[in-house]
Design an enzyme around this catalytic site. Structure first.
Site, PDB file in Angstrom:
ATOM      1  N   ARG A 136      42.274  80.418  -5.330  1.00  0.00           N
ATOM      2  CA  ARG A 136      40.930  79.845  -5.515  1.00  0.00           C
ATOM      3  C   ARG A 136      40.256  79.711  -4.156  1.00  0.00           C
ATOM      4  NH1 ARG A 136      40.644  73.812  -7.561  1.00  0.00           N
ATOM      5  NH2 ARG A 136      40.773  73.444  -5.338  1.00  0.00           N
ATOM      6  N   ARG A 173      29.405  76.787 -13.895  1.00  0.00           N
ATOM      7  CA  ARG A 173      29.649  78.196 -13.596  1.00  0.00           C
ATOM      8  C   ARG A 173      28.760  79.096 -14.459  1.00  0.00           C
ATOM      9  NH1 ARG A 173      33.011  79.620 -10.149  1.00  0.00           N
ATOM     10  NH2 ARG A 173      33.845  77.516 -10.168  1.00  0.00           N
ATOM     11  N   GLU A 195      14.993  84.251  12.090  1.00  0.00           N
ATOM     12  CA  GLU A 195      15.282  83.291  13.157  1.00  0.00           C
ATOM     13  C   GLU A 195      16.268  83.852  14.183  1.00  0.00           C
ATOM     14  OE1 GLU A 195      14.321  80.119  13.701  1.00  0.00           O
ATOM     15  OE2 GLU A 195      13.325  79.477  11.861  1.00  0.00           O
ATOM     16  N   HIS A 219      20.320  79.233   4.406  1.00  0.00           N
ATOM     17  CA  HIS A 219      20.960  77.976   4.016  1.00  0.00           C
ATOM     18  C   HIS A 219      22.447  78.148   3.748  1.00  0.00           C
ATOM     19  CE1 HIS A 219      17.146  75.908   4.020  1.00  0.00           C
ATOM     20  NE2 HIS A 219      16.634  76.833   3.223  1.00  0.00           N
ATOM     21  N   LYS A 272      39.437  52.773  37.095  1.00  0.00           N
ATOM     22  CA  LYS A 272      39.559  51.356  36.717  1.00  0.00           C
ATOM     23  C   LYS A 272      38.952  50.462  37.786  1.00  0.00           C
ATOM     24  CE  LYS A 272      42.923  47.685  35.894  1.00  0.00           C
ATOM     25  NZ  LYS A 272      44.326  47.330  35.576  1.00  0.00           N
ATOM     26  N   GLY A 322      50.290  68.292  50.403  1.00  0.00           N
ATOM     27  CA  GLY A 322      50.531  69.633  49.896  1.00  0.00           C
ATOM     28  C   GLY A 322      49.484  70.652  50.285  1.00  0.00           C
TER      29      GLY A 322
END
Length: 509
Positions: A505, A430, A323, A271, A139, A37
């Site tokens: 939630r 909480r 940072e 964090h 292989k 090809g």
């Protein structure tokens, strides 16, 4: 370890980039080249002799090119064991040429999917012959070298030049490992395309862009990042990002995306949680007010803006040890200022789409879920108290809800005038989260009178709304859904506090 000299090669590639010097070197070494090809034409146009695969198989390319190399005379030439008497005999009997080298790449399936192409175009980019050739050659690495990616051309050319066409078993095994990395990733991409809605409960995660980090979460742990960092960011300055930097950057990006296209918004994270956050008419004021939220925690933090950082803002940032600074762009003057500290990492956040699913290890396996793509908006709010929030309070409630969604549970977020006053993060109670937030806000001299409160989950008792009311908070946003919602509603009604339910939630563990 047995060395092999390459005397024949099958080359059939989609991308011709970087192929020319390899073909020329193989020709210089007297290697017989087989091809088909477009690759065959490419080699002929270089003025180099090439044997068409059709001359070997006595069979033309058929089905519009879908079948070209899938033939025993091709795969027999690759899979034969050169030290096996029976294999050698069969090659002679069936006039099968031995093939020592296979250079094949695969149709660009992932790029085609990413381009938004039609399903039919995508299906046509599922490689059959190429993947089969790669697997066969890899292989049989004992005898065959397999080059399966344009990314490996440079290494292979160096090998050809340094060893004049000779390869060791270690060389061939290394290229075989690369080949199976290519083939397994390719198959994973195809499976994930077919299983995009997760009808099959099977997890296939494959990342070929791996980076070794200095260490993991702590110095005694090894750490790695697998992903295309350069697609998400343009790094302008600073040291390499650490494992912890990357976690914080991830949290920062997810948070700031909630405010995409809005007025100048600035976040400071530590964090994985926002310790400072504000939205103002200028990026300068947004930064100044974000820093005021907690100038202590901001030390060594991650800074992110949803708009360009200018020189005035950079001057203020430069006073702080941080940072990483992230923004969609930096003015030239701002960049010059921020580069004043050699280790400070400066990143341009590119306009990219985040993955639709999240994956994390759990026990001896993994947990996978859809990304929390729901952002609370005014249309979601259900007023459940006699007093309804004002328009300004609704803006603050939505603002607080967005921050709350990206803060570790249990969490309470306190906001006033689109500025984060404080949050209680990652608490087992909480009530503890609320008390932590109030104490922190008061320690930085915030007047909570007129502030609003967001909670990531419902209140099972009225204690939180009572504590908030006593601190001066006038409006509350929470998902609702407790069997004792009425207790909190009744307290608010008795004390002229407005409260809205979102029905959603946003836990973040």
């Amino acid at each position: 370890m047995s060395n092999k000299t390459i005397s024949s090669a099958l080359i059939s590639v989609f991308s011709k980039d970087g192929l020319e010097p390899i073909v020329k070197k193989l020709n210089d070494l007297g290697v017989t080249i087989y091809s088909t090809g477009g690759t065959e034409k490419f080699i002929k146009d270089l003025g180099i002799n090439v044997v068409p695969v059709e001359d070997v198989t006595s069979y033309p390319s058929i089905l519009g090119g879908r079948v070209k190399t899938l033939h025993p005379k091709v795969f027999g030439g690759i899979l034969n064991r050169q030290n096996h008497e029976g294999d050698v005999s069969e090659l002679k009997e069936f006039e099968i040429p031995q093939i020592d080298l296979v250079i094949v790449d695969l149709y660009p399936f992932e790029k085609t999917v990413a381009s938004g192409a039609s399903n039919q175009d995508i299906i046509e980019k599922i490689d059959i012959g190429g993947i089969s050739l790669i697997r066969a050659a890899a292989k049989n690495y004992a005898d065959v070298t397999c080059v399966s990616s344009v990314d490996d051309y440079s290494e292979f050319l160096d090998l050809l030049n340094s060893k004049n066409g000779e390869t060791s078993e270690d060389d061939r095994k290394r290229f075989a490992a690369k080949a199976f990395n290519v083939s397994s990733h390719y198959d994973s991409a195809i499976f994930n395309y077919f299983n995009k809605n997760h009808e099959i409960a099977s997890l296939k995660v494959s990342e070929t862009n791996g980076k070794v980090l200095r260490y993991g979460e702590n110095p005694h742990q090894k750490g790695f990042f697998f992903g295309d960092f350069d697609a998400m960011f343009t790094k302008l300055h600073g040291k390499d990002l650490s494992y912890n930097n990357l976690l914080d950057v991830d949290a920062a990006v997810n948070l700031i995306f909630e405010f995409k296209g809005e007025a100048p918004t600035f976040a400071i994270l530590k964090h994985n949680n926002a310790c400072g956050f504000a939205q103002r008419s200028s990026v300068y004021q947004a930064y100044v007010d974000a820093l005021a939220g907690d100038p202590v925690s901001a030390f060594g933090g991650i800074l992110i803006s949803n708009t360009e950082i200018d020189a005035a803002t950079a001057e203020e940032i430069h006073k702080l040890f941080c940072e990483v600074v992230i923004a969609p762009s930096f003015s030239d003057d701002a960049l010059a200022i921020l580069k004043g500290k050699k280790n400070r990492i400066l990143l341009i956040l590119n306009d990219v789409e985040l993955p639709k699913t999240t994956v994390r290890t759990c026990l001896n396996g993994a947990l996978v879920q859809e990304r929390d793509a729901k952002t609370d908006c005014p249309e979601d709010l259900k007023s459940v108290t006699k007093t309804t929030p004002t328009l300004a309070q609704i803006e603050d409630l939505i603002f607080a809800s967005k921050i709350c969604k990206h803060t570790k549970s249990n969490t309470i977020v306190l906001v006033k005038g689109k500025q984060l006053c404080a949050s209680g993060t990652g608490q087992t109670s909480r009530v503890d989260a609320l008390n932590q937030a109030i104490h922190k806000a008061q320690s930085f001299n915030f007047d909570l009178k007129g502030a609003v409160m967001a909670s990531d989950a419902f209140f099972p008792f009225p204690d939180c709304v009572e504590i908030a009311d006593n601190a001066g908070i006038v409006s509350v946003i929470q998902p609702g859904g407790s069997i004792k919602d009425e207790l909190s509603i009744n307290y608010c009604d008795a004390n002229d506090v407005s409260m809205v339910f979102t029905g959603t939630r946003h836990f973040k563990h």
